[in-house]
Design an enzyme around this catalytic site. Sequence first.
Site, mmCIF file in Angstrom:
data_model
loop_
_atom_site.group_PDB
_atom_site.id
_atom_site.type_symbol
_atom_site.label_atom_id
_atom_site.label_comp_id
_atom_site.label_asym_id
_atom_site.label_seq_id
_atom_site.Cartn_x
_atom_site.Cartn_y
_atom_site.Cartn_z
ATOM 1 N N ARG A 172 0.848 -1.194 0.000
ATOM 2 C CA ARG A 172 0.000 0.000 0.000
ATOM 3 C C ARG A 172 0.884 1.245 0.000
ATOM 4 O O ARG A 172 1.852 1.317 0.773
ATOM 5 C CB ARG A 172 -0.875 0.078 1.251
ATOM 6 C CG ARG A 172 -1.893 -1.041 1.409
ATOM 7 C CD ARG A 172 -2.598 -0.879 2.756
ATOM 8 N NE ARG A 172 -3.329 -2.069 3.139
ATOM 9 C CZ ARG A 172 -3.616 -2.384 4.402
ATOM 10 N NH1 ARG A 172 -3.212 -1.583 5.395
ATOM 11 N NH2 ARG A 172 -4.284 -3.480 4.680
ATOM 12 N N HIS A 188 2.464 -3.013 5.282
ATOM 13 C CA HIS A 188 1.969 -2.880 3.909
ATOM 14 C C HIS A 188 2.670 -1.730 3.182
ATOM 15 O O HIS A 188 2.788 -1.742 1.965
ATOM 16 C CB HIS A 188 0.453 -2.658 3.912
ATOM 17 C CG HIS A 188 -0.324 -3.871 4.310
ATOM 18 N ND1 HIS A 188 -0.485 -4.958 3.480
ATOM 19 C CD2 HIS A 188 -0.975 -4.186 5.460
ATOM 20 C CE1 HIS A 188 -1.214 -5.892 4.091
ATOM 21 N NE2 HIS A 188 -1.518 -5.439 5.300
ATOM 22 N N ASP A 195 -2.091 -9.842 3.011
ATOM 23 C CA ASP A 195 -3.329 -10.237 3.680
ATOM 24 C C ASP A 195 -3.906 -11.443 2.961
ATOM 25 O O ASP A 195 -4.188 -11.397 1.758
ATOM 26 C CB ASP A 195 -4.339 -9.080 3.661
ATOM 27 C CG ASP A 195 -3.917 -7.939 4.574
ATOM 28 O OD1 ASP A 195 -3.208 -8.214 5.565
ATOM 29 O OD2 ASP A 195 -4.304 -6.791 4.297
ATOM 30 N N TYR A 223 -6.709 -10.868 17.007
ATOM 31 C CA TYR A 223 -6.028 -9.569 16.985
ATOM 32 C C TYR A 223 -7.003 -8.563 16.375
ATOM 33 O O TYR A 223 -7.659 -8.874 15.379
ATOM 34 C CB TYR A 223 -4.747 -9.645 16.154
ATOM 35 C CG TYR A 223 -3.914 -8.371 16.216
ATOM 36 C CD1 TYR A 223 -3.094 -8.112 17.306
ATOM 37 C CD2 TYR A 223 -3.971 -7.443 15.185
ATOM 38 C CE1 TYR A 223 -2.351 -6.945 17.376
ATOM 39 C CE2 TYR A 223 -3.220 -6.263 15.245
ATOM 40 C CZ TYR A 223 -2.417 -6.021 16.345
ATOM 41 O OH TYR A 223 -1.683 -4.863 16.421
ATOM 42 N N HIS A 226 -8.632 -8.306 12.599
ATOM 43 C CA HIS A 226 -8.147 -9.440 11.811
ATOM 44 C C HIS A 226 -9.026 -10.686 11.935
ATOM 45 O O HIS A 226 -8.532 -11.814 11.872
ATOM 46 C CB HIS A 226 -6.695 -9.749 12.169
ATOM 47 C CG HIS A 226 -5.737 -8.705 11.676
ATOM 48 N ND1 HIS A 226 -5.678 -7.431 12.218
ATOM 49 C CD2 HIS A 226 -4.841 -8.713 10.657
ATOM 50 C CE1 HIS A 226 -4.767 -6.720 11.566
ATOM 51 N NE2 HIS A 226 -4.255 -7.465 10.618
ATOM 52 N N ASP A 228 -11.239 -11.411 9.753
ATOM 53 C CA ASP A 228 -11.627 -11.864 8.411
ATOM 54 C C ASP A 228 -10.449 -12.050 7.468
ATOM 55 O O ASP A 228 -10.610 -12.142 6.260
ATOM 56 C CB ASP A 228 -12.624 -10.875 7.794
ATOM 57 C CG ASP A 228 -12.031 -9.478 7.654
ATOM 58 O OD1 ASP A 228 -10.921 -9.230 8.173
ATOM 59 O OD2 ASP A 228 -12.691 -8.625 7.026
ATOM 60 N N HIS A 229 -9.253 -12.078 8.006
ATOM 61 C CA HIS A 229 -8.078 -12.406 7.194
ATOM 62 C C HIS A 229 -6.898 -12.699 8.108
ATOM 63 O O HIS A 229 -6.963 -12.449 9.312
ATOM 64 C CB HIS A 229 -7.725 -11.264 6.230
ATOM 65 C CG HIS A 229 -7.201 -10.013 6.884
ATOM 66 N ND1 HIS A 229 -8.010 -9.124 7.563
ATOM 67 C CD2 HIS A 229 -5.942 -9.508 6.971
ATOM 68 C CE1 HIS A 229 -7.272 -8.119 8.020
ATOM 69 N NE2 HIS A 229 -6.023 -8.334 7.685
ATOM 70 N N HIS A 231 -2.839 -11.837 8.339
ATOM 71 C CA HIS A 231 -1.809 -10.917 7.832
ATOM 72 C C HIS A 231 -0.440 -11.500 8.148
ATOM 73 O O HIS A 231 -0.154 -11.857 9.280
ATOM 74 C CB HIS A 231 -2.035 -9.557 8.523
ATOM 75 C CG HIS A 231 -0.892 -8.600 8.455
ATOM 76 N ND1 HIS A 231 -0.945 -7.421 7.738
ATOM 77 C CD2 HIS A 231 0.340 -8.617 9.051
ATOM 78 C CE1 HIS A 231 0.194 -6.756 7.894
ATOM 79 N NE2 HIS A 231 0.985 -7.454 8.675
HETATM 80 ZN ZN LIG Z 1 -2.431 -6.626 6.679
#
Ligand SMILES: [Zn+2]
Length: 247
Positions: A172, A188, A195, A223, A226, A228-229, A231
């Site tokens: 990002r 990122h 992710d 955490y 988080h 739904d994914h 990292h």
């Molecule tokens: Zn992330």
Amino acid sequence: MRIRLLLPVLALVAVSAATPAAADPGPVTARSVTDACYTWGRTLAQGASGDDVRQLQIRVAGYPGYGGVLAIDGQFGPGTKAAVTRFQQAYGLGADGIAGPATFGRIYQLQDDDCTPVNFTYAELNRCNADWSGGNVPAATAKANALVSMWKLQAMRHAMGDRPIVVNGGFRSVACNNAVGGAAASRHLYGDAVDLGAGAQGFCGLALQARNHGFAEILGPGYPGHSDHTHVANRSTRFWSASACGI
Ligand SMILES: [Zn+2]
């Protein structure tokens, strides 16, 4: 991944072999192939140094052992030997920690022409912009960091049965990070964070397995933010947190 026989070699082979086996090129040797991404020109063992060692380290970065992170420094030390050995074991090769034609041949099969591992792409790792600019590091550094993360993911994918791993995003710019409410120091912004989305492995399965593949930063269910994914990223000191997964 594309392997081309050098022309003089091809000419010799053509005389003796009426039908070269295109589907199964058989054992490769360092002298008889070139790879569209990178071709090693010598066998590498502990004590070697150079850019060819660094290129090897990128490919075996996913094999540092539990909690480890392999240095990508061009110095073939004990950590690199151990990583090469684990890579060889993972692919059923003779596991001597020395990278020669069989090891390089497997790497050629695992890499695309742009040097990414066959199951991951730069496009997946950057859904922010076209040129990797605007992060906390120069664009080339962000892209290089993403490449290492992809090789770690390739190792993780293989260890989990070669099922697809879903990538939601990676690099990002500051603008992209702000737009999604990312942390100011988010990895990122450095290109190495990825992710991982919902897949057959489950978020906790991914988080647990990632501990073996060189990810110093793992954030998953439990955490904040988080659920739904999962990292995964690089960082200088370990930070793993996914309390719902027992991490
Ligand atoms: Zn992330």
